[in-house]
Write a protein that holds these residues in place. Sequence first.
Motif, short mmCIF file in Angstrom:
data_model
loop_
_atom_site.label_atom_id
_atom_site.label_comp_id
_atom_site.label_asym_id
_atom_site.label_seq_id
_atom_site.Cartn_x
_atom_site.Cartn_y
_atom_site.Cartn_z
N TYR A 319 25.09 -30.55 11.37
CA TYR A 319 24.83 -31.11 12.42
C TYR A 319 25.11 -31.62 13.69
O TYR A 319 25.27 -31.88 14.99
N ILE A 320 24.52 -33.07 12.72
CA ILE A 320 24.82 -34.42 13.00
C ILE A 320 26.17 -35.00 12.86
O ILE A 320 26.48 -35.13 14.17
N ILE A 321 27.01 -34.04 12.61
CA ILE A 321 28.19 -34.36 12.74
C ILE A 321 29.18 -33.75 14.41
O ILE A 321 29.66 -34.71 14.42
N ILE A 322 28.22 -32.61 14.20
CA ILE A 322 29.03 -31.81 15.44
C ILE A 322 28.18 -32.31 16.60
O ILE A 322 29.20 -32.76 17.89
N PHE A 323 26.97 -33.11 16.71
CA PHE A 323 26.37 -34.25 17.97
C PHE A 323 27.19 -34.40 18.37
O PHE A 323 27.77 -35.00 19.21
N VAL A 324 27.62 -35.36 17.15
CA VAL A 324 27.84 -36.78 17.21
C VAL A 324 29.86 -37.27 17.33
O VAL A 324 29.95 -37.44 18.27
N GLY A 325 30.22 -35.93 16.82
CA GLY A 325 31.78 -35.45 17.26
C GLY A 325 31.80 -34.30 17.74
O GLY A 325 33.54 -34.56 18.04
N ALA A 326 31.48 -33.92 18.67
CA ALA A 326 32.49 -32.87 19.21
C ALA A 326 33.50 -33.08 19.87
O ALA A 326 35.00 -32.30 19.53
N ASP A 327 33.67 -34.15 20.27
CA ASP A 327 34.68 -34.59 21.36
C ASP A 327 35.93 -33.97 20.88
O ASP A 327 36.89 -34.40 20.49
N GLY A 328 35.32 -35.23 19.49
CA GLY A 328 36.69 -35.92 18.75
C GLY A 328 37.19 -34.41 18.10
O GLY A 328 39.24 -34.13 17.61
N LEU A 329 36.41 -33.48 17.60
CA LEU A 329 36.74 -32.34 16.68
C LEU A 329 37.56 -31.78 17.75
O LEU A 329 38.63 -30.64 17.57
N ILE A 330 37.04 -31.54 19.37
CA ILE A 330 37.53 -30.51 20.17
C ILE A 330 38.80 -31.36 20.24
O ILE A 330 39.79 -29.73 20.38
N ALA A 331 39.31 -32.54 20.76
CA ALA A 331 40.22 -32.50 21.08
C ALA A 331 41.75 -32.04 19.90
O ALA A 331 42.90 -32.84 20.17
N LEU A 332 41.40 -32.21 18.58
CA LEU A 332 42.53 -31.93 17.98
C LEU A 332 43.13 -30.68 17.14
O LEU A 332 44.22 -30.32 17.13
N PHE A 333 42.16 -29.33 18.67
CA PHE A 333 43.16 -28.96 19.00
C PHE A 333 43.57 -28.68 20.22
O PHE A 333 43.61 -27.60 20.74
N ASN A 334 42.87 -29.50 21.29
CA ASN A 334 43.88 -29.38 22.60
C ASN A 334 44.36 -30.43 23.13
O ASN A 334 44.76 -31.34 23.13
N SER A 335 45.60 -30.16 21.87
CA SER A 335 47.19 -31.19 22.08
C SER A 335 47.50 -31.03 23.33
O SER A 335 48.69 -31.62 23.76
N GLY A 337 45.61 -31.23 25.73
CA GLY A 337 44.84 -31.86 26.90
C GLY A 337 44.20 -31.18 27.85
O GLY A 337 43.32 -31.83 29.41
N THR A 338 43.96 -30.16 27.81
CA THR A 338 42.85 -29.55 29.02
C THR A 338 41.33 -29.85 28.96
O THR A 338 40.10 -29.54 28.21
N LYS A 339 41.43 -30.04 30.18
CA LYS A 339 39.97 -30.87 30.99
C LYS A 339 39.01 -29.47 30.78
O LYS A 339 38.24 -29.21 29.75
N GLN A 340 39.79 -28.24 31.04
CA GLN A 340 38.47 -27.02 30.98
C GLN A 340 38.47 -26.80 30.05
O GLN A 340 36.59 -26.50 29.51
N LEU A 341 38.74 -26.63 28.46
CA LEU A 341 39.12 -26.37 27.47
C LEU A 341 37.32 -26.73 27.03
O LEU A 341 36.55 -27.12 25.84
N ALA A 342 38.41 -28.41 26.86
CA ALA A 342 37.54 -29.09 26.58
C ALA A 342 35.47 -29.07 26.83
O ALA A 342 35.34 -29.60 26.07
#
Length: 438
Positions: A319-335, A337-342
């Motif tokens: 959960y520490i990893i998720i809490f700190v790095g959520a945006d980076g983890l999501i960006a990996l699959f948001n090629s 760059g869809t704002k709403q998806l993020a």
Amino acid sequence: MSITKQFYRYVSQNVMGMMGISCYIIVDTFFISYVAGANGITVLNLVLPIFNLIFAMGSMVGVGSSIRYSILKAQEKEEAKYYFSNAILSVCIISIPFVLAGLFFPEQLLRIMGGDDVITAMGSGYARTFLMFTPFFMCNHVVSAFVRNDNDPTRAMMGTIGGSLFNIIFDYIFMFPLGMGLTGAALATAASPVCSILICGTHFISKKNEVEFIPKRVSIRRFIESCRLGTAAFIGEMASGITTMVFNFLMLSIAGNIAVAAYGVIANYALIVTAVFNGVSQGAQPLISKCLGLGDDKSVKKLKRMGVQTSIALFVIIYIIIFVGADGLIALFNSEGTKQLAEYAHTGMLIYFAGYVFAGFNIFMTGYFSATQKAMQSFICSILRGIILLVVLAVIFARLFGMNGVWISFPVTEFITSVVCIGILVQERSKIWSTHHQ
């Protein structure tokens, strides 16, 4: 080797193996999102429940059969030697409808799962390819479970990781240099269990092997016994598929394909996290079953305590990893760059993954109940968290709170299930206490 050292050896190697499976799923999703964007993730998310059903059935037979094998072997009963061949032949028969579905109507399956014309056209080749390899997916579960229960967790881990690496490498080769798109991704995924079986299969020609394949007609009695003890594994795998299917339909009704894509990101990370806790549960299972067969109740209790403690510690790290790095983890699959998806995925990750403080405990306890032949207790906890509570709460909360309600349903479901698990443990302890004091 002390029981503590054996526990950490089995669990660490099994967690690594399960993480290997999850990593190839993540890489698969990353490549697909790069090649096909949000629609590609939507295809993957729509077929995920079918994947889960295949894995669940293979896991049910493999885990259940290997539990019976381990207990009977510890008791030196001849019956133990028949369970491996019975499991292999059973899953080969079970896989036939899936192969036929892949051959004749993959498009209809995608439509049933909620795909529109665009998604169905894009994903039919993907669905057809992996369905054709169903016997290998199921047999892989059986082989790895028996190798692990035959005192060779290292080789089981090597087989799992080897299959995952094969998938990652050939994912890239098929999708990019060869330009095969989604069908190439499916082909790499489908071939990975073949690689895993070949690596695990070397155990059967080693000196330490005690597993036998005895060609014999399938025993319905052994199959039912195996399925009964493998119920937790089945529902554990199916829980992910049912969650995905229910969430997909709710997301489509609330915000359309972009919401499904956002959940697709979360679902793939959830596979990794669930795999970690399954690794703890399945890693401890051979030791718990062996100690039970030997009548070593003290070690069984110690293994249960270490399993719960390990699950809680892993949740804190995750959960520490998720809490700190959520945006980076999501960006990996948001090629794209869809704002709403993020935005959807960020909120969802923080709420959804909080539920794993309870889910980790529940996954271990359902596995523990199966390993100690408490099939009914295992079934109750599994069915609550995997199907009944989750479906009901997701539908109710979605109407009350929209998308956030869908995310909240998972932590609430796991919390209620953990209360039930604790209630079962308290009831068992009181029975033991009253028996000793009569």
